[in-house]
Design an enzyme around this catalytic site. Structure first.
Site, PDB file in Angstrom:
ATOM      1  N   SER A  59     -90.764 -48.862 -66.623  1.00  0.00           N
ATOM      2  CA  SER A  59     -91.944 -49.633 -67.289  1.00  0.00           C
ATOM      3  C   SER A  59     -92.400 -50.748 -66.002  1.00  0.00           C
ATOM      4  O   SER A  59     -92.093 -51.056 -65.215  1.00  0.00           O
ATOM      5  CB  SER A  59     -92.493 -50.061 -68.647  1.00  0.00           C
ATOM      6  OG  SER A  59     -90.557 -48.745 -69.844  1.00  0.00           O
TER       7      SER A  59
HETATM    8  N1  SAH Z   1     -86.960 -48.967 -70.249  1.00  0.00           N
HETATM    9  C1  SAH Z   1     -86.759 -47.677 -69.493  1.00  0.00           C
HETATM   10  C2  SAH Z   1     -87.983 -47.051 -69.493  1.00  0.00           C
HETATM   11  C3  SAH Z   1     -87.314 -45.621 -68.845  1.00  0.00           C
HETATM   12  S1  SAH Z   1     -88.583 -44.146 -70.082  1.00  0.00           S
HETATM   13  C4  SAH Z   1     -87.077 -48.381 -68.296  1.00  0.00           C
HETATM   14  O1  SAH Z   1     -86.726 -49.821 -67.788  1.00  0.00           O
HETATM   15  O2  SAH Z   1     -86.523 -48.037 -67.175  1.00  0.00           O
HETATM   16  C5  SAH Z   1     -87.990 -44.173 -71.181  1.00  0.00           C
HETATM   17  C6  SAH Z   1     -86.547 -42.827 -71.279  1.00  0.00           C
HETATM   18  O3  SAH Z   1     -86.599 -42.574 -73.454  1.00  0.00           O
HETATM   19  C7  SAH Z   1     -86.804 -41.270 -71.119  1.00  0.00           C
HETATM   20  O4  SAH Z   1     -85.744 -42.368 -70.088  1.00  0.00           O
HETATM   21  C8  SAH Z   1     -86.626 -41.023 -71.324  1.00  0.00           C
HETATM   22  O5  SAH Z   1     -85.769 -39.564 -70.891  1.00  0.00           O
HETATM   23  C9  SAH Z   1     -86.098 -41.826 -72.492  1.00  0.00           C
HETATM   24  N2  SAH Z   1     -85.872 -41.931 -74.036  1.00  0.00           N
HETATM   25  C10 SAH Z   1     -87.184 -40.082 -74.300  1.00  0.00           C
HETATM   26  N3  SAH Z   1     -86.992 -39.883 -75.958  1.00  0.00           N
HETATM   27  C11 SAH Z   1     -85.482 -40.223 -76.064  1.00  0.00           C
HETATM   28  C12 SAH Z   1     -84.352 -40.134 -76.997  1.00  0.00           C
HETATM   29  N4  SAH Z   1     -84.900 -39.379 -78.300  1.00  0.00           N
HETATM   30  N5  SAH Z   1     -83.755 -41.249 -77.400  1.00  0.00           N
HETATM   31  C13 SAH Z   1     -83.213 -41.083 -76.355  1.00  0.00           C
HETATM   32  N6  SAH Z   1     -83.902 -42.190 -75.046  1.00  0.00           N
HETATM   33  C14 SAH Z   1     -85.265 -41.139 -75.135  1.00  0.00           C
END
Ligand code: SAH
Length: 212
Positions: A59
């Site tokens: 993000s």
């Molecule tokens: N917090 C992360 C942001 C990653 S983007 C950071 O600091 O880098 C969001 C993430 O949510 C992705 O990796 C995606 O695979 C995950 N995601 C999407 N749906 C999900 C679910 N139902 N359970 C767990 N993870 C999920």
């Protein structure tokens, strides 16, 4: 070098209105360059989301700051994160003294980030699975943060908050979302505030989108 770049980035985030000194100080300490692919390192301290592989993104730092501020984390709080991704958001929460649990649905990303946490000595409990149903074994949580956009607020997550606990989650369509801050006032009373216009990758699971 990276420290001065980081300070410039965080000063900019402060100028945009993030005031919580614990959040700002964690952002000044956690090395974002360690959470992005090698190729992306030169841009690690720009205030933008960056690709981390598997079609996912780390993000934007301003968004991380705003969401973390909305969560009102105190030292010792138990926090659940849905969407571990690169691990950057979890590292910020850990640096603030929270006891962090984090769930990622992509197995390869989960394993890669677990290795990074081990290497950097970051203490976060992780698991691979569908975070839309929460992690009931460790509930209730003082805070829950969802870092992917959902069509609605999953009931399971609301129910895993302590009374007085907060859930921060982007809710809306697949392109843009509004950040919702849900506070559990009592057993079955919730207050919801909204912060407009964000763009997250989709939250995929039983209580959210069913495919990418
Ligand atoms: N917090 C992360 C942001 C990653 S983007 C950071 O600091 O880098 C969001 C993430 O949510 C992705 O990796 C995606 O695979 C995950 N995601 C999407 N749906 C999900 C679910 N139902 N359970 C767990 N993870 C999920």
């Amino acid at each position: 070098m990276s420290e001065s770049e980081r300070n410039i980035l965080v000063n900019g985030i402060e100028d945009k209105g993030v005031t919580d000194s614990n959040v700002l100080s964690a952002l000044r300490k956690v090395e974002r360059e360690k959470f992005v692919p090698l190729m992306m390192r030169p841009t690690a301290y720009r205030d933008i989301a960056l690709p981390i592989g598997y079609g996912q993104t780390i993000s934007q730092p301003y968004t991380v700051a705003l969401m973390t501020q909305a969560l009102k984390v105190k030292k010792g709080d138990k926090v659940l994160e849905i969407g571990t991704g690169s691990g950057y958001q979890a590292a910020i929460l850990e640096k603030m003294g929270a006891k962090v649990y984090s769930i990622e649905r992509h197995n390869d990303l989960y394993r890669k980030t677990q290795k990074l946490f081990d290497k950097l000595g970051i203490r976060v409990s992780t698991k691979c699975g569908d975070g839309t149903i929460g992690w009931s074994e460790h509930a209730p949580y003082d805070g829950i943060i969802v870092t992917a956009g959902s069509p609605e607020i999953p009931e399971s997550l609301k129910k895993q908050l302590v009374n007085g606990g907060r859930l921060v989650i982007p809710v809306g369509g697949k392109q843009t979302q509004t950040l919702k801050v849900v506070t559990r006032e009592s057993e079955d009373e919730y207050e919801i505030e909204s912060i407009p216009e964000f763009a997250f990758v989709p939250l995929i699971g039983r209580e959210a989108w069913d495919k990418e």
